[in-house]
Design a protein around this motif. Sequence first.
Motif, short mmCIF file in Angstrom:
data_model
loop_
_atom_site.label_atom_id
_atom_site.label_comp_id
_atom_site.label_asym_id
_atom_site.label_seq_id
_atom_site.Cartn_x
_atom_site.Cartn_y
_atom_site.Cartn_z
N SER A 1 -42.56 19.81 2.28
CA SER A 1 -41.78 19.27 1.29
C SER A 1 -41.23 17.86 1.15
N GLU A 2 -41.38 17.50 2.25
CA GLU A 2 -40.88 15.96 2.47
C GLU A 2 -41.98 15.15 1.71
N GLU A 3 -43.10 15.41 2.34
CA GLU A 3 -44.28 14.59 1.84
C GLU A 3 -44.30 14.71 0.16
N PHE A 4 -44.31 16.06 -0.23
CA PHE A 4 -44.42 16.24 -1.52
C PHE A 4 -43.34 15.35 -2.30
N SER A 5 -42.07 15.55 -1.82
CA SER A 5 -40.82 14.96 -2.78
C SER A 5 -41.24 13.30 -2.80
N ALA A 6 -41.73 12.82 -1.88
CA ALA A 6 -41.78 11.31 -1.74
C ALA A 6 -43.07 11.05 -2.64
N VAL A 7 -44.19 11.80 -2.62
CA VAL A 7 -45.30 11.34 -3.66
C VAL A 7 -44.81 11.70 -5.04
N PHE A 8 -44.10 12.78 -5.20
CA PHE A 8 -43.45 13.28 -6.47
C PHE A 8 -42.66 12.23 -7.37
N TYR A 9 -41.86 11.33 -6.21
CA TYR A 9 -41.16 10.43 -6.93
C TYR A 9 -42.20 9.42 -7.34
N GLU A 10 -42.88 8.91 -6.64
CA GLU A 10 -43.93 7.70 -6.88
C GLU A 10 -44.65 7.88 -8.13
N THR A 11 -45.20 8.83 -8.09
CA THR A 11 -46.26 9.50 -9.20
C THR A 11 -45.21 9.65 -10.50
N MET A 12 -44.24 10.17 -10.50
CA MET A 12 -43.36 10.36 -11.73
C MET A 12 -42.93 9.05 -12.27
N LYS A 13 -42.55 8.08 -11.50
CA LYS A 13 -42.26 6.67 -11.77
C LYS A 13 -43.48 6.26 -12.80
N ILE A 14 -44.58 6.42 -12.40
CA ILE A 14 -45.61 5.78 -13.28
C ILE A 14 -45.76 6.60 -14.56
N VAL A 15 -45.55 8.05 -14.49
CA VAL A 15 -45.86 8.80 -15.50
C VAL A 15 -44.74 8.54 -16.61
N LEU A 16 -43.36 8.35 -16.22
CA LEU A 16 -42.33 8.42 -16.97
C LEU A 16 -42.61 6.85 -17.62
N SER A 17 -43.25 5.80 -17.07
CA SER A 17 -43.36 4.53 -17.69
C SER A 17 -44.57 4.83 -18.74
N GLU A 18 -45.30 5.50 -18.50
CA GLU A 18 -46.52 5.80 -19.35
C GLU A 18 -45.89 6.66 -20.77
N LEU A 19 -45.02 7.16 -20.77
CA LEU A 19 -44.40 8.26 -21.55
C LEU A 19 -43.35 7.19 -22.46
N GLY A 20 -43.01 6.17 -21.92
CA GLY A 20 -42.15 5.38 -22.68
C GLY A 20 -40.63 5.54 -22.43
N ALA A 21 -40.43 6.28 -21.14
CA ALA A 21 -38.90 6.18 -20.65
C ALA A 21 -38.57 5.21 -19.68
N SER A 22 -38.15 4.25 -20.49
CA SER A 22 -37.89 2.98 -19.67
C SER A 22 -36.76 2.96 -18.72
N ALA B 1 -34.29 16.59 -5.51
CA ALA B 1 -34.60 17.87 -6.21
C ALA B 1 -36.06 18.07 -6.41
N GLY B 2 -36.98 17.44 -6.38
CA GLY B 2 -38.21 17.80 -5.85
C GLY B 2 -38.76 18.22 -4.61
N ARG B 3 -38.15 18.01 -3.64
CA ARG B 3 -37.97 18.69 -2.36
C ARG B 3 -37.46 19.85 -2.43
N LYS B 4 -36.45 20.24 -2.95
CA LYS B 4 -35.94 21.50 -3.16
C LYS B 4 -36.76 22.51 -3.79
N ALA B 5 -37.20 22.03 -5.05
CA ALA B 5 -38.32 22.65 -5.71
C ALA B 5 -39.39 23.29 -5.14
N PHE B 6 -40.06 22.40 -4.23
CA PHE B 6 -41.39 22.58 -3.54
C PHE B 6 -40.78 23.78 -2.38
N GLY B 7 -39.87 23.58 -1.79
CA GLY B 7 -39.39 24.47 -0.94
C GLY B 7 -39.32 25.88 -1.12
N GLN B 8 -38.98 25.90 -2.56
CA GLN B 8 -38.73 27.39 -3.21
C GLN B 8 -39.96 27.96 -3.60
#
Length: 231
Positions: A93-114, A122-129
Motif C-alpha cells: 500500500s505504501e508503494e501504491f500510494s506514492a505511485v498513485f500520487y505521482e501518476t494522478m498529478k499528470i492525469v489531472l493536468s491532462e484533464l485540465g484540473a489545474s 487516501a490512496g493507501r487506505k483504499a489499496f489496503g481495503q
Amino acid sequence: MGVRPQFAPDAAQLKDALRGLRYALKRGCDAVQGTPTKLPPPASKIALTALREMGLLARSVDQMVSSVVHTVFGEVTLGSHKLQDMMTPGGQSEEFSAVFYETMKIVLSELGASRALVSQSAGRKAFGQVTSRHAPEHFAAQLAFQLLREEPIRIDYLDAHSPVSKENVAQVAVFSVLLYLLSDRENGDYAKMIQAATNLTTALQDEISQAFRTQDRAKLSSLFARYAAHV
C-alpha cells in the motif's frame, strides 16, 4: 522505568499535510488576486503589498514542500511500478500510494484540473481495503470503486476546455491511473503513456461512468482487461 516512545510520523500523512499547506496558500492567493483593484487607493496599495507577500510566502512554501518530500522521502520512478507487482499477499500500500500520487498529478493536468489536491494516504487506505488478489483487472476494478469511496482528489478548478465534466473527472482520473498501472511498459516515455491512458479513458468515459453509476464491477473489470494492452 519504561522507555519513552519515539515519535515516528506517518510518511503519507505528513506528505499530505505539507501538500495541503501548499494547496491552501495557493488557493488563498488565487482567491484574493483581484481584490486590490476593487479598493480605494490607500487600501489598494496595502492590499497589493500584502498580496505580494502572500505570493512570496506561497512560493517559499512550495519550494520547501517539494524539497522535503523529494529529499526526505525520495523520488518515485513511474516506470518501475506495475499494479500486478503490487498485488502480493499483504499488499504494498505504501508503494501504491506514492505511485498513485505521482501518476494522478499528470492525469489531472491532462484533464485540465489545474488546481487540485491529491491525498496519498487516501490512496493507501483504499489499496489496503481491496480483498481481491486474483486477476489484475478484477483487482483494479475493486480498487477503483474503493478509491472513489475514499475521495482521494479534490478539484477546485477544471478548465472550460476539459474533455470531461466536473461530475465525471474523478472517475476518469482514477480509471486512467489504474489503466496506466496495468499496462505493459518495459521501456518508453512514461509521461506519454500516462497521457495515452488518459486519452483512451476519456474516449471511454460514457461506458466507465455507467459502470461506476451502476456499481458494475464486472463491466469495469472487462474494460481494464480489454484496453490495458492499448496504452
